[in-house]
Enzyme design. Structure first.
Site, PDB file in Angstrom:
ATOM      1  N   GLY A  14       0.788  -1.231   0.000  1.00 40.24           N
ATOM      2  CA  GLY A  14       0.000   0.000   0.000  1.00 40.24           C
ATOM      3  C   GLY A  14       0.815   1.274   0.000  1.00 40.24           C
ATOM      4  N   LEU A  50      -4.712  -7.065  -6.890  1.00 40.17           N
ATOM      5  CA  LEU A  50      -4.391  -8.219  -7.738  1.00 40.17           C
ATOM      6  C   LEU A  50      -5.572  -8.957  -8.345  1.00 40.17           C
ATOM      7  CD1 LEU A  50      -1.420  -9.791  -5.773  1.00 40.17           C
ATOM      8  CD2 LEU A  50      -1.392  -8.111  -7.613  1.00 40.17           C
ATOM      9  N   HIS A  64      -0.253  -0.177 -13.722  1.00 40.51           N
ATOM     10  CA  HIS A  64       0.473  -1.419 -14.003  1.00 40.51           C
ATOM     11  C   HIS A  64       1.967  -1.081 -14.051  1.00 40.51           C
ATOM     12  CE1 HIS A  64       0.933  -5.506 -15.375  1.00 40.51           C
ATOM     13  NE2 HIS A  64       1.847  -5.074 -16.226  1.00 40.51           N
ATOM     14  N   GLU A  95       5.825   5.722 -10.136  1.00 42.00           N
ATOM     15  CA  GLU A  95       4.444   5.638  -9.621  1.00 42.00           C
ATOM     16  C   GLU A  95       4.166   6.760  -8.626  1.00 42.00           C
ATOM     17  OE1 GLU A  95       3.599   0.893 -10.094  1.00 42.00           O
ATOM     18  OE2 GLU A  95       4.293   1.571  -8.150  1.00 42.00           O
TER      19      GLU A  95
HETATM   20  C1  GRF Z   1       3.048  -1.346  -7.653  1.00 41.97           C
HETATM   21  O1  GRF Z   1       4.239  -1.477  -8.344  1.00 41.97           O
HETATM   22  C2  GRF Z   1       1.869  -1.428  -8.584  1.00 41.97           C
HETATM   23  O2  GRF Z   1       2.086  -0.864  -9.819  1.00 41.97           O
HETATM   24  C3  GRF Z   1       1.739  -2.913  -8.719  1.00 41.97           C
HETATM   25  O3  GRF Z   1       1.962  -3.423  -7.432  1.00 41.97           O
HETATM   26  C4  GRF Z   1       2.841  -2.538  -6.739  1.00 41.97           C
HETATM   27  C5  GRF Z   1       2.162  -2.181  -5.448  1.00 41.97           C
HETATM   28  O4  GRF Z   1       3.039  -1.547  -4.570  1.00 41.97           O
HETATM   29  N1  GRF Z   1       0.538  -3.285  -9.368  1.00 41.97           N
HETATM   30  P1  GRF Z   1       2.480  -0.866  -3.251  1.00 41.97           P
HETATM   31  O5  GRF Z   1       1.569  -1.879  -2.567  1.00 41.97           O
HETATM   32  O6  GRF Z   1       1.740   0.370  -3.639  1.00 41.97           O
HETATM   33  O7  GRF Z   1       3.677  -0.569  -2.421  1.00 41.97           O
END
Ligand code: GRF
Length: 192
Positions: A13, A86, A105, A175
């Site tokens: 998260g 997921l 993604h 991200e």
């Molecule tokens: C991120 O890299 C997202 O793109 C992928 O899973 C990861 C989640 O990371 N789908 P977090 O839980 O936000 O640390």
């Protein structure tokens, strides 16, 4: 009226926390609820710290979707953001939020997407394929994994000595930098 966003996450998260903190300063969105499919996901700890209620639904409940839609409506949710979530989003949820569900993604779709392509598997596949770049794709969600319309992509270099872990770090940095801003843009455009 300030738009309300529900965040879905299956793991750590860190994106959830980053998004909430970004909007805490701006106050252009509210986050009434975090949903997960994992009771022991670290996102629940983050939710506590952020003062946001978090709930867990089973895989079957996500597949059915009806109870989740009721909860989202109860909290007057306008948008859904998947941040490291997921499971596939089921029809009742898609129908309740057309063009209002956004996913991130951790690769440059359409490459390295689809079933089984999540988390570490994605970065491993990128390195194994000898790619010279990777990145992020932010897209609308439809009934197929990772196939909704692309909203935004950003790239990072993959060097010869990069490992799946170092690629993951670079992708996470992208991200954190872009995801909140793109969410803000999408909401702004849709609510105009
Ligand atoms: C991120 O890299 C997202 O793109 C992928 O899973 C990861 C989640 O990371 N789908 P977090 O839980 O936000 O640390």
């Amino acid at each position: 009226m300030t738009p309300k966003i529900a965040l879905f996450a299956s793991g750590s998260g860190s994106n959830v926390e980053n998004i909430v903190r970004y909007f805490a300063e701006k106050r252009t969105a509210e986050f009434p609820l975090i949903l997960s499919n994992k009771q022991d996901a670290f996102v629940h700890e983050r939710a506590k710290k952020l003062g946001i209620p978090s709930v867990t639904f089973s895989r079957d409940e996500f597949a059915d979707g009806c109870e989740i839609v009721s909860l989202l409506k109860k909290y007057e949710v306008d948008f859904v953001v998947l941040a490291g979530f997921l499971l596939k989003i089921s029809m009742p949820i898609l129908e309740a939020y057309p063009d209002r569900i956004i996913n991130i993604h951790p690769a440059l779709l359409p490459k390295f997407g689809g079933k089984g392509m999540y988390g570490h598997h994605v970065h491993q596949a990128v390195v194994d394929a000898g790619e010279t770049q990777s990145g992020i794709t932010i897209h609308y969600v439809n009934e197929q994994y990772d196939e909704g319309n692309v909203i935004f992509q950003a790239t990072c270099e993959v060097a010869n000595d990069d490992t799946p872990d170092t690629v993951a770090e670079k992708v996470h940095a992208l991200e954190y930098l872009h995801f909140p801003k793109i969410i803000e843009d999408v909401i702004g455009k849709q609510l105009k």
